[in-house]
Scaffold this motif. Structure first.
Motif, short mmCIF file in Angstrom:
data_model
loop_
_atom_site.label_atom_id
_atom_site.label_comp_id
_atom_site.label_asym_id
_atom_site.label_seq_id
_atom_site.Cartn_x
_atom_site.Cartn_y
_atom_site.Cartn_z
N ARG A 83 0.84 -1.20 0.00
CA ARG A 83 0.00 0.00 0.00
C ARG A 83 0.88 1.25 0.00
NH1 ARG A 83 -2.87 0.47 5.98
NH2 ARG A 83 -0.97 0.83 7.21
N ASN A 84 0.28 2.32 -0.46
CA ASN A 84 1.00 3.59 -0.50
C ASN A 84 0.00 4.73 -0.33
OD1 ASN A 84 3.23 5.21 -0.65
ND2 ASN A 84 3.88 4.52 -2.68
N ARG A 85 0.49 5.81 0.23
CA ARG A 85 -0.39 6.96 0.42
C ARG A 85 -0.73 7.59 -0.92
NH1 ARG A 85 -1.26 8.46 5.46
NH2 ARG A 85 0.08 7.64 7.11
N ARG A 86 -1.95 8.08 -1.02
CA ARG A 86 -2.41 8.68 -2.26
C ARG A 86 -1.51 9.84 -2.68
NH1 ARG A 86 -7.38 7.59 -3.98
NH2 ARG A 86 -7.55 9.64 -4.93
N THR A 87 -0.98 10.56 -1.70
CA THR A 87 -0.14 11.72 -2.01
C THR A 87 1.17 11.34 -2.66
OG1 THR A 87 0.71 11.64 0.24
CG2 THR A 87 -1.12 13.15 -0.19
N LYS A 88 1.57 10.03 -2.51
CA LYS A 88 2.83 9.58 -3.10
C LYS A 88 2.66 8.96 -4.48
CE LYS A 88 5.45 8.64 1.13
NZ LYS A 88 6.24 7.60 1.85
N ILE A 89 1.44 8.63 -4.82
CA ILE A 89 1.21 7.92 -6.08
C ILE A 89 1.11 8.91 -7.23
CG2 ILE A 89 -0.40 6.42 -7.33
CD1 ILE A 89 -1.07 5.13 -4.67
N ARG A 90 2.00 8.73 -8.18
CA ARG A 90 2.03 9.64 -9.33
C ARG A 90 1.27 9.10 -10.53
NH1 ARG A 90 7.46 10.22 -7.33
NH2 ARG A 90 8.18 8.61 -8.78
N ASN A 91 0.85 7.83 -10.44
CA ASN A 91 0.15 7.20 -11.55
C ASN A 91 -1.31 7.66 -11.56
OD1 ASN A 91 -1.15 5.44 -13.35
ND2 ASN A 91 0.32 3.79 -12.94
N LYS A 92 -1.62 8.55 -12.49
CA LYS A 92 -2.97 9.13 -12.52
C LYS A 92 -4.04 8.10 -12.88
CE LYS A 92 -1.38 13.80 -13.66
NZ LYS A 92 -1.46 14.92 -14.63
N GLN A 93 -3.66 7.10 -13.68
CA GLN A 93 -4.64 6.06 -14.05
C GLN A 93 -5.06 5.26 -12.82
OE1 GLN A 93 -2.64 3.91 -17.18
NE2 GLN A 93 -3.66 5.09 -18.77
N VAL A 94 -4.07 4.95 -11.96
CA VAL A 94 -4.39 4.22 -10.74
C VAL A 94 -5.31 5.04 -9.84
CG1 VAL A 94 -3.42 3.27 -8.61
CG2 VAL A 94 -2.28 2.85 -10.79
#
Length: 663
Positions: free
Chosen positions: A542-553
């Motif tokens: 899992r990862n925080r939303r603020t760290k995820i750069r994949n816009k599709q995800v």
């Protein structure tokens, strides 16, 4: 009157109008798509033989089989492309072209209501291929007749094109369909399930050649071939194979516990039996008992029996649209007037009984050597039963007391043996190791359909032991009582028996010990497809939303309505973990689940809910069960130890690919 047509109902504190606009009339196609379960049972993804995509395939093939039965075409060509798309071509008479569109798209339309054309057919209700059409994203039908071919294409049951042109092709019908992946989520046709289905068709239609993806499937000896191909233990005497008008049986005894039956009606595999299978079980035991003129018990006569029965019935009545259990009581519908000119058709019980009484009795009189081996097997079963009589009585009393308050069993409300409950197919029992694992499942389960049986730890290795151990070992006796299979599969309480152990060495060992127990004493549980292994995740990434750069995800998660602080992926393998890290990086949080007890009930609910991952335990003739059990569960400890030493492979805990992804 105006008030009667515009009523107001209060729902959750808010008024909801109920008026003429709420009354809808659906077309046949709309109703099939809205309520597919009424027509094909469960949807599924193709991992199980009862999943809907195989019902679709069967409905198409049944029509081609009916043509073969009418002596119109002796070969069928079936192709499954990329495990997703299916085409079926027969060489029968072809659908009458003037009514072809209606025949594949309008409910209650068909050529089989007139029994003169299709006297003993499976598809009598005018539903089958229409359901295939309605539940397919793309559907094509071609009818080849007398130098003309009419072709039509549909999308989700709606007509798109319709043409007629000359052709040189042979008469017959071609159907192509792609199941709608918005209904059958992530579906795939599994080759072994399809091939098993097609082999059943050839066993019941000797002389029919089925070409499956370019390979020919053919049977020359009918049900005798079926038993030879399916038996996992050696027959004690040659298979007795007898045929009559509208009936065919084959049976033998094997050196195994339990009873094993395969039953069919008009070519349909009735996996849940029905009146014909019950009649066979009753009369085969009665006939053998009368032949030997000894006071054998029916249970002793049938122990170890492996048998198949195929019956042809005029206008059969099944207990559901999926046609897996025969409900007919007679061989044909009762005429409106019963007299000398219109006699009542025989009951299925009497028809099967009369055939067995005459033919089996004659066979045993003519084959004294077979009769002698059969009697020895029955006497051995009788001797073992009597030797267990004392311990069996005590064990039953103990199990009866325990069932009143069995702390190891958390039962559910709906059972597989509840014949009138629509949800009985959902009933299951989880066999867990220890109280911590069972606690997580118990707290997150559906109390209506999911039961839990908790083991104390590693159960006894039953390989090489007699059935006496089932009664002497309290844990196994309680498990047998929980499943209610002491007298056979007819009373089985749960459709799915799910072994739920940790994904470690000890968990694997417990899993093997439980499967060994079933193979030794209740192999029919596995043969009939009731035993499964629960797949649980090894990792949570899992990862925080603020760290995820994949816009599709992020967009996909938002579309699901999940807008929490974390985006989570549960991984069932190393490969899935690597893919999750790639998807959710950088620097995700990774949790390794060491046991089921470590997974919170809130999380566990998702793993045993609608998206549950199960691996079915299967049993085939080529599995060489006795040799496998002897090697892996026998007393050859040093041989296994040397094998492990010679074949040990050491892997790094953290794949290099993952290191790269984390950087």
């Amino acid at each position: 009157m105006a008030e009667e047509n515009n009523l107001t109902t209060v729902v959750n504190g808010s008024p909801v109008d109920y008026n003429d606009d709420n009354i809808r009339t659906l077309s046949g196609t709309e109703h099939i798509r809205l309520r597919p379960g009424m027509y094909i049972g469960r949807l599924g993804d193709g991992s199980l033989a009862e999943d809907g995509i195989y019902v679709l395939l069967k409905e198409v093939i049944d029509n081609s089989i009916d043509e073969f039965k009418m002596k119109a075409g002796d070969r069928i060509e079936i192709n499954v492309d990329d495990n997703l798309r299916v085409s079926v071509r027969d060489y029968g008479r072809g659908i009458p072209q003037g009514k072809m569109i209606e025949a594949v798209s309008v409910l209650n339309t068909g050529g089989k209501y007139d029994s003169k054309a299709f006297k003993k057919s499976i598809g009598l209700n005018g539903v089958g291929v229409k359901a295939v059409n309605a539940l397919s994203s793309h559907f094509e039908v071609h009818s080849y007749r007398d130098g003309q071919v009419r072709k039509a294409t549909f999308e989700k049951g709606k007509l798109v094109t319709d043409t007629t042109e000359p052709t040189d092709d042979e008469n017959g019908t071609y159907i192509y369909f792609e199941p709608d992946n918005t209904l059958f989520i992530n579906y795939q046709f599994h080759n072994d399930i399809v091939e098993n289905m097609l082999r059943n068709y050839t066993y019941l239609n000797t002389g029919l050649a089925i070409m499956y993806n370019g390979r020919r499937i053919l049977s020359r000896h009918g049900l005798e071939d079926l038993l030879k191909d399916r038996m996992s233990a050696d027959a004690l005497y040659p298979i007795i194979h007898l045929q009559g008008e509208d009936i065919e049986i084959a049976f033998t005894h094997a050196n195994q516990y339990g009873e094993e039956y395969y039953s069919f009606v008009n070519g349909q595999h009735t996996t849940q039996g029905g009146t014909h299978q019950s009649a066979f079980k009753e009369h085969i035991a009665k006939t053998i008992k009368e032949f030997f003129q000894k006071n054998f018990e029916y249970g002793d006569i049938r122990t170890g029996i492996v048998a198949a029965i195929a019956l042809n019935v005029e206008e059969p009545m099944f207990e559901s649209q999926t046609k897996i259990k025969l409900g007919s009581l007679t061989m044909a519908p009762m005429p409106a007037q019963v007299d000398a000119e219109h006699p009542a058709p025989p009951s299925i019980n009497k028809y099967v009984g009369d055939f067995i009484k005459t033919e089996v009795d004659n066979y045993l009189h003519k084959n004294a050597d077979v009769a002698e081996v059969m009697m020895q097997k029955i006497q051995e079963s009788e001797k073992e039963r009597k030797a267990m009589a004392g311990v069996t009585k005590l064990a039953r009393e103990r199990a009866k007391k325990a069932n009143l308050h069995n702390r190891k069993l958390r039962d559910c409300r709906i059972h597989y043996s509840d014949t009138k409950n629509d949800r009985k197919e959902e009933s299951c029992i989880f066999i867990t190791e220890g109280d911590s694992a069972s606690g997580s499942i118990t707290k997150s389960r559906d109390v209506n359909t999911q039961a839990v049986f908790s083991l104390r730890g590693k159960p006894l290795n039953t390989f090489g032991l007699t059935k006496k151990v089932v009664y002497e070992n309290e844990e196994f006796n309680l498990l047998q009582a929980a499943l209610d299979i002491e007298e056979g599969m007819d009373t089985l309480r749960y459709n799915k028996v799910i072994v739920a152990t940790d994904a470690d060495v000890d968990g694997m060992h417990i899993r093997l010990l439980i499967i060994t127990f079933f193979l030794q004493f209740f192999p029919e549980l596995i043969r009939e497809g009731h035993v499964y292994v629960l797949q649980t995740p090894l990792f949570r990434v899992r990862n925080r939303r603020t760290k995820i750069r994949n816009k599709q995800v992020l967009a996909a998660e938002d579309a699901k309505g999940k807008k929490g602080d974390f985006i989570v992926r549960y991984c069932y393998s190393e490969e899935e973990r690597v893919n999750a890290i790639r998807e959710l990086g950088p620097d995700p949080e990774i949790t390794r689940f060491k046991g089921l007890g470590e997974i919170s009930p809130e999380e566990f609910a998702g793993f045993i809910g609608p998206d549950i991952r199960l691996e079915q335990v299967t049993l085939h003739k080529t599995d060489q069960v006795q040799k496998l059990l002897e090697y892996y569960m026998g007393k050859n400890t040093m041989e296994r130890q040397n094998f492990i030493i010679d074949n040990l492979v050491i892997e790094e805990d953290r794949p290099e690919e993952e290191e790269d992804l984390m950087d």
